[in-house]
Every structure is written in structure tokens, then in C-alpha cells.
Enzyme design. Structure first.
Site, mmCIF file in Angstrom:
data_model
loop_
_atom_site.group_PDB
_atom_site.id
_atom_site.type_symbol
_atom_site.label_atom_id
_atom_site.label_comp_id
_atom_site.label_asym_id
_atom_site.label_seq_id
_atom_site.Cartn_x
_atom_site.Cartn_y
_atom_site.Cartn_z
ATOM 1 N N TYR A 101 0.241 -11.039 -4.281
ATOM 2 C CA TYR A 101 -0.938 -11.366 -3.489
ATOM 3 C C TYR A 101 -0.602 -12.387 -2.413
ATOM 4 O O TYR A 101 -0.937 -12.219 -1.228
ATOM 5 C CB TYR A 101 -2.031 -11.895 -4.410
ATOM 6 C CG TYR A 101 -3.361 -12.143 -3.738
ATOM 7 C CD1 TYR A 101 -4.292 -11.117 -3.600
ATOM 8 C CD2 TYR A 101 -3.696 -13.405 -3.255
ATOM 9 C CE1 TYR A 101 -5.517 -11.338 -2.999
ATOM 10 C CE2 TYR A 101 -4.920 -13.641 -2.645
ATOM 11 C CZ TYR A 101 -5.825 -12.603 -2.525
ATOM 12 O OH TYR A 101 -7.039 -12.836 -1.912
ATOM 13 N N ASP A 139 -8.239 5.985 0.938
ATOM 14 C CA ASP A 139 -7.323 4.962 0.439
ATOM 15 C C ASP A 139 -6.503 4.425 1.603
ATOM 16 O O ASP A 139 -5.824 5.201 2.298
ATOM 17 C CB ASP A 139 -6.409 5.607 -0.610
ATOM 18 C CG ASP A 139 -5.584 4.609 -1.395
ATOM 19 O OD1 ASP A 139 -5.336 3.500 -0.888
ATOM 20 O OD2 ASP A 139 -5.155 4.958 -2.514
ATOM 21 N N VAL A 140 -6.543 3.109 1.824
ATOM 22 C CA VAL A 140 -5.784 2.544 2.935
ATOM 23 C C VAL A 140 -4.276 2.714 2.745
ATOM 24 O O VAL A 140 -3.513 2.585 3.713
ATOM 25 C CB VAL A 140 -6.114 1.050 3.157
ATOM 26 C CG1 VAL A 140 -7.536 0.881 3.655
ATOM 27 C CG2 VAL A 140 -5.851 0.225 1.905
#
Length: 272
Positions: free
Chosen positions: A168, A75-76
Site C-alpha cells: 500500500y 476492473d482498473v
């Protein structure tokens, strides 16, 4: 012998979509690949994320080019996990790392609870990727290139007043700041840093029932407002279109290109 023969590339979000296209393209040009993907679902994301089978398919496609690949489920958002993958991958591939593609991202546009997840993956995850990878790049002393996957949403004000959508846009704009700062920080080590800004790309992130419905609703709400179409007569780009641009950015043909936010968008940004 390809343009990238002897080099090692670290790619996040590599299980499918743009990440897979980057892995296959760079491998076809001779690079060995360290591929990383979460391969699990994030609760706020309303469409299916990549699976271990997707990552296995990327491995298969890269191996068919003749390149080596090491794949990691990580997981980044977890800096230590990213660091462990980079350390293990570079050790096994000959203590080299010349290319980094920070590509992992999610688009939970309409989710009311998605702000933190999209910031954590799309911005903090990119920071983790750069911060972890630049240290062995500097240590190995071969210079190199880092490309950050942003979006046209990182260059213009588009979206909707929903937590996932605004998050986003904020994250993709933030990537430009990271890119410009690290382009200066790393120039002395001959490491170039650029960002790529696609318009809509034909990947599972867009090609799913939820995202299609959300985009249709956004287009209807924007009647008489902003034109959501591209300038060139194409509705969506293909992942390979972005991979070709990324290949150019990491190749010697772009050896003096750094600090650039490159739209690959069929003219979308130019219309705004």
C-alpha cells in the site's frame, strides 16, 4: 449553472466512499459523470468491497443533482475494460472529457498474499486510468484536470512490515511519481495533473471490523514510537472533505496548479 457545467468527469472507484463523494460533488457543480467500479470481491482483501447496489446508489444520488451519469462495472487492472468504458461514456456524453479522478484503491493491510493485488489496483490501475483517459482528452482539445488519489502513506513512511501494508505504501508513493511525470507530459495540452493525500477517511475501507482491528494493533505496537494521530482534533475526515479539495483542484480556481501533492489530512503529515 455550476462551475463545471458542460464538462464530463471520469471517476474510478465510484460506487461508494470517496469515489461516490467525488461523483456527487462534481455533479452538483454541473459535470456529467462516467462512473466505474469493480463491484466484486478481491480474494486478498479481508473486508467487503463495493457491490452493484452501491454503484446503483451512486447513480441515484448523481441523478438527483440533475446531472447525467453512465455507470460501468469494470476492473482498473484490466486496461481494455477501462478503455471500453471511457470510449462508450465519452461517445454517449458528447465526445468530451475534461476531468479524471483516479480513485479506485484497496487496503488489504495485513494480508500476506496482498502485495501483487495492491500494486495492481492502487498503482497499475491508476496508470491504466491515466493512460486510457489522456488520449481522448488530448483528442477533444479542451484541456482539463486529472487528480490521483494517493494517501498520507504516499508522503511519509507509515504502516507495518506486512505485504499488504508495505505494498500500500509503495503504491501510494508510486502515485506521486506518476503524477509528477504526467504533469510534465500533459502540460503542453493544458491538462493539469495533481495528487490528493488524505489521512484516514470515514469510508467502508476504514470503517470495518478488519481495518479497525489492524489499526488498533498498529497503534499499540507503536507505543513510544510514531504518533498516528492528526494534528487537528479530528479522528477521521469525511469523504466530502476530500471531494471539496478535489473539486478545487479540477476547477478554474486552480487553473495554474499542476504537479502538486496536496495533503488533505488535518495536519497529519506536518506532525511527522
Amino acid at each position: 449553472m455550476g462551475e463545471l457545467t458542460g464538462k464530463v468527469a471520469f471517476i474510478t472507484g465510484a460506487a461508494r466512499g470517496q469515489g461516490r463523494a467525488h461523483a456527487v460533488k462534481l455533479a452538483s457543480e454541473g459535470a456529467d459523470i462516467i462512473a466505474l467500479d469493480l463491484c466484486a470481491q478481491i480474494e486478498s482483501v479481508p473486508y467487503p468491497l463495493a457491490t452493484p447496489d452501491d454503484l446503483a446508489e451512486t447513480v441515484k444520488l448523481v441523478e438527483e443533482t440533475g446531472a447525467r451519469i453512465l455507470a460501468y462495472q469494470a476492473d482498473v487492472r484490466d486496461r481494455d475494460a477501462v478503455k471500453a468504458a471511457v470510449r462508450d461514456g465519452t461517445e454517449k456524453l458528447g465526445d468530451r472529457l475534461e476531468i479524471v479522478i483516479a480513485n479506485a484503491g484497496i487496503a488489504p493491510m495485513a494480508a500476506a498474499e496482498a502485495w501483487q493485488d495492491v500494486i495492481d489496483v492502487n498503482l497499475t490501475g491508476v496508470y491504466h486510468t491515466i493512460d486510457v483517459a489522456m488520449k481522448p482528452m488530448i483528442k477533444f482539445g479542451n484541456g482539463g484536470a486529472i487528480v490521483l488519489t494517493s494517501s498520507v502513506a504516499g508522503l511519509v513512511g507509515i504502516g507495518a512490515p506486512m505485504a499488504g501494508s508495505v505494498g500500500y505504501a509503495a503504491a501510494k508513493h508510486g502515485i506521486v511519481g506518476l503524477m509528477r511525470a504526467y504533469a510534465n507530459f500533459l502540460a503542453t495540452y493544458s491538462i493539469r495533473v495533481n495528487s490528493v493525500h488524505p489521512a484516514g477517511v470515514n469510508t467502508p475501507m476504514i470503517d470495518n471490523d478488519f481495518t479497525r482491528s489492524w489499526l488498533d494493533g498498529l497503534a499499540q505496537a507503536s507505543t513510544g514510537g510514531p504518533d498516528m494521530g492528526n494534528a487537528l482534533p479530528v479522528q477521521a475526515l469525511e469523504p466530502e472533505d476530500i471531494a471539496n479539495a478535489v473539486f478545487w483542484l479540477v476547477s478554474d480556481a486552480a487553473r495554474y496548479v499542476t504537479g502538486v501533492a496536496l495533503p488533505v489530512d488535518a495536519g497529519y503529515v506536518n506532525k511527522r
